[in-house]
Design an enzyme around this catalytic site. Structure first.
Site, PDB file in Angstrom:
ATOM      1  N   LYS A 231      -5.732 129.526  71.221  1.00  0.00           N
ATOM      2  CA  LYS A 231      -5.287 129.906  69.721  1.00  0.00           C
ATOM      3  C   LYS A 231      -4.323 130.658  70.419  1.00  0.00           C
ATOM      4  O   LYS A 231      -3.562 131.465  69.671  1.00  0.00           O
ATOM      5  CB  LYS A 231      -6.739 131.027  69.871  1.00  0.00           C
ATOM      6  CG  LYS A 231      -7.144 129.989  68.339  1.00  0.00           C
ATOM      7  CD  LYS A 231      -8.593 130.646  67.908  1.00  0.00           C
ATOM      8  CE  LYS A 231      -9.590 129.987  67.463  1.00  0.00           C
ATOM      9  NZ  LYS A 231     -10.771 130.253  67.560  1.00  0.00           N
TER      10      LYS A 231
ATOM     11  N   ARG B 102       2.472 133.698  92.952  1.00  0.00           N
ATOM     12  CA  ARG B 102       3.175 134.949  92.400  1.00  0.00           C
ATOM     13  C   ARG B 102       2.920 135.802  93.480  1.00  0.00           C
ATOM     14  O   ARG B 102       3.209 136.435  94.294  1.00  0.00           O
ATOM     15  CB  ARG B 102       3.733 135.163  91.020  1.00  0.00           C
ATOM     16  CG  ARG B 102       4.395 134.557  90.072  1.00  0.00           C
ATOM     17  CD  ARG B 102       4.328 135.452  88.983  1.00  0.00           C
ATOM     18  NE  ARG B 102       3.108 134.449  88.542  1.00  0.00           N
ATOM     19  CZ  ARG B 102       2.711 134.074  87.823  1.00  0.00           C
ATOM     20  NH1 ARG B 102       3.065 134.874  86.098  1.00  0.00           N
ATOM     21  NH2 ARG B 102       1.338 132.871  87.462  1.00  0.00           N
TER      22      ARG B 102
ATOM     23  N   SER C  27       4.066 134.470  81.808  1.00  0.00           N
ATOM     24  CA  SER C  27       4.355 134.302  80.165  1.00  0.00           C
ATOM     25  C   SER C  27       3.683 134.877  79.638  1.00  0.00           C
ATOM     26  O   SER C  27       4.119 135.783  78.215  1.00  0.00           O
ATOM     27  CB  SER C  27       4.323 133.019  79.563  1.00  0.00           C
ATOM     28  OG  SER C  27       4.598 131.531  80.933  1.00  0.00           O
TER      29      SER C  27
HETATM   30  P1  ADP Z   1      -0.861 127.535  83.705  1.00  0.00           P
HETATM   31  O1  ADP Z   1      -1.310 127.715  82.832  1.00  0.00           O
HETATM   32  O2  ADP Z   1      -1.190 126.245  84.667  1.00  0.00           O
HETATM   33  O3  ADP Z   1      -0.982 128.510  84.881  1.00  0.00           O
HETATM   34  P2  ADP Z   1       1.553 128.753  83.719  1.00  0.00           P
HETATM   35  O4  ADP Z   1       2.776 127.901  82.628  1.00  0.00           O
HETATM   36  O5  ADP Z   1       1.838 129.827  83.818  1.00  0.00           O
HETATM   37  O6  ADP Z   1       0.598 127.572  83.857  1.00  0.00           O
HETATM   38  O7  ADP Z   1       2.504 128.473  85.282  1.00  0.00           O
HETATM   39  C1  ADP Z   1       2.623 127.002  85.609  1.00  0.00           C
HETATM   40  C2  ADP Z   1       3.188 127.460  87.105  1.00  0.00           C
HETATM   41  O8  ADP Z   1       3.961 128.322  87.605  1.00  0.00           O
HETATM   42  C3  ADP Z   1       1.878 127.714  88.409  1.00  0.00           C
HETATM   43  O9  ADP Z   1       1.916 127.633  89.017  1.00  0.00           O
HETATM   44  C4  ADP Z   1       2.053 129.688  88.188  1.00  0.00           C
HETATM   45  O10 ADP Z   1       1.505 130.438  89.392  1.00  0.00           O
HETATM   46  C5  ADP Z   1       3.780 129.308  88.454  1.00  0.00           C
HETATM   47  N1  ADP Z   1       4.631 130.670  88.252  1.00  0.00           N
HETATM   48  C6  ADP Z   1       4.343 130.636  87.082  1.00  0.00           C
HETATM   49  N2  ADP Z   1       5.387 131.728  86.824  1.00  0.00           N
HETATM   50  C7  ADP Z   1       5.899 132.243  87.873  1.00  0.00           C
HETATM   51  C8  ADP Z   1       7.294 133.432  88.150  1.00  0.00           C
HETATM   52  N3  ADP Z   1       7.596 134.599  88.008  1.00  0.00           N
HETATM   53  N4  ADP Z   1       7.712 132.434  89.764  1.00  0.00           N
HETATM   54  C9  ADP Z   1       6.544 131.773  90.691  1.00  0.00           C
HETATM   55  N5  ADP Z   1       6.005 131.005  90.011  1.00  0.00           N
HETATM   56  C10 ADP Z   1       5.877 130.993  88.555  1.00  0.00           C
END
Ligand code: ADP
Length: 164
Positions: free
Chosen positions: A41, A93, A131
């Site tokens: 959601k 991160r 995000s």
């Molecule tokens: P999830 O819902 O699987 O966490 P995300 O879209 O938030 O999906 O993240 C996907 C991957 O990218 C994860 O491994 C996350 O740690 C990595 N990630 C997210 N933001 C960053 C960033 N700013 N730098 C490096 N890795 C990132």
């Protein structure tokens, strides 16, 4: 041929994600970005919107060995097997990410021990980028230029406008 799956929600795809993908593209033969279809959601974008937007970013900013797909319910190791990938790529991160990712990697190992999780450390510039932060800033018309690819900035701004 070493293929890596980079799975996530990518709501939306940030410069942090792009940096991980492009660095990994120099190491692996192929990177498959797998966008989760399970939109909660709290998601700003539908899975189809995320697919279209991420494909545009990759076409403009990544090498040829990166492709983008969607995936729905199921084990990530099964997706990897189906795609012929033996690596699950993730980004780190912080130590908070690491705690979570270590558990996920261990859980995935119990499901298929031939598939390895491999982690790349976030570039310093993107360590704070997530995000969810982007979505919060967007609500208040914040500057997203250091966090998002240009193609995504346009889509986020449009989405927020429509929501108002
Ligand atoms: P999830 O819902 O699987 O966490 P995300 O879209 O938030 O999906 O993240 C996907 C991957 O990218 C994860 O491994 C996350 O740690 C990595 N990630 C997210 N933001 C960053 C960033 N700013 N730098 C490096 N890795 C990132």
């Amino acid at each position: 041929m070493t293929k890596a799956i980079y799975a996530g929600s990518f709501d939306p795809f940030t410069l942090g994600h792009l940096d991980i993908v492009n660095r990994a593209a120099l190491i692996f033969d192929e990177i498959i970005i797998a966008i989760s279809k399970n939109t909660s959601k709290k998601s700003l974008f539908t899975s189809d919107e995320k697919l279209e937007m991420t494909k545009k970013v990759i076409k403009n900013h990544s090498p040829q060995n990166v492709k983008v797909i969607q995936f729905s319910d199921g084990l990530i190791v099964d997706l990897a097997k189906k795609e012929g990938a033996n690596v699950l790529l993730r980004g780190l991160r912080s130590s908070i990410d690491m705690e979570y990712e270590m558990n996920m990697a261990a859980a995935n190992k119990t499901q298929n021990k031939e598939i390895e999780s491999i982690f790349l450390m976030s570039d310093e510039k993107y360590r704070f980028v997530s995000s969810s932060l982007v979505k919060e800033l967007a609500e208040f018309d914040g500057d997203l230029s250091l966090m998002l690819p240009v193609e995504v900035i346009e889509s986020v701004e449009e989405k927020i406008r429509l929501k108002r």
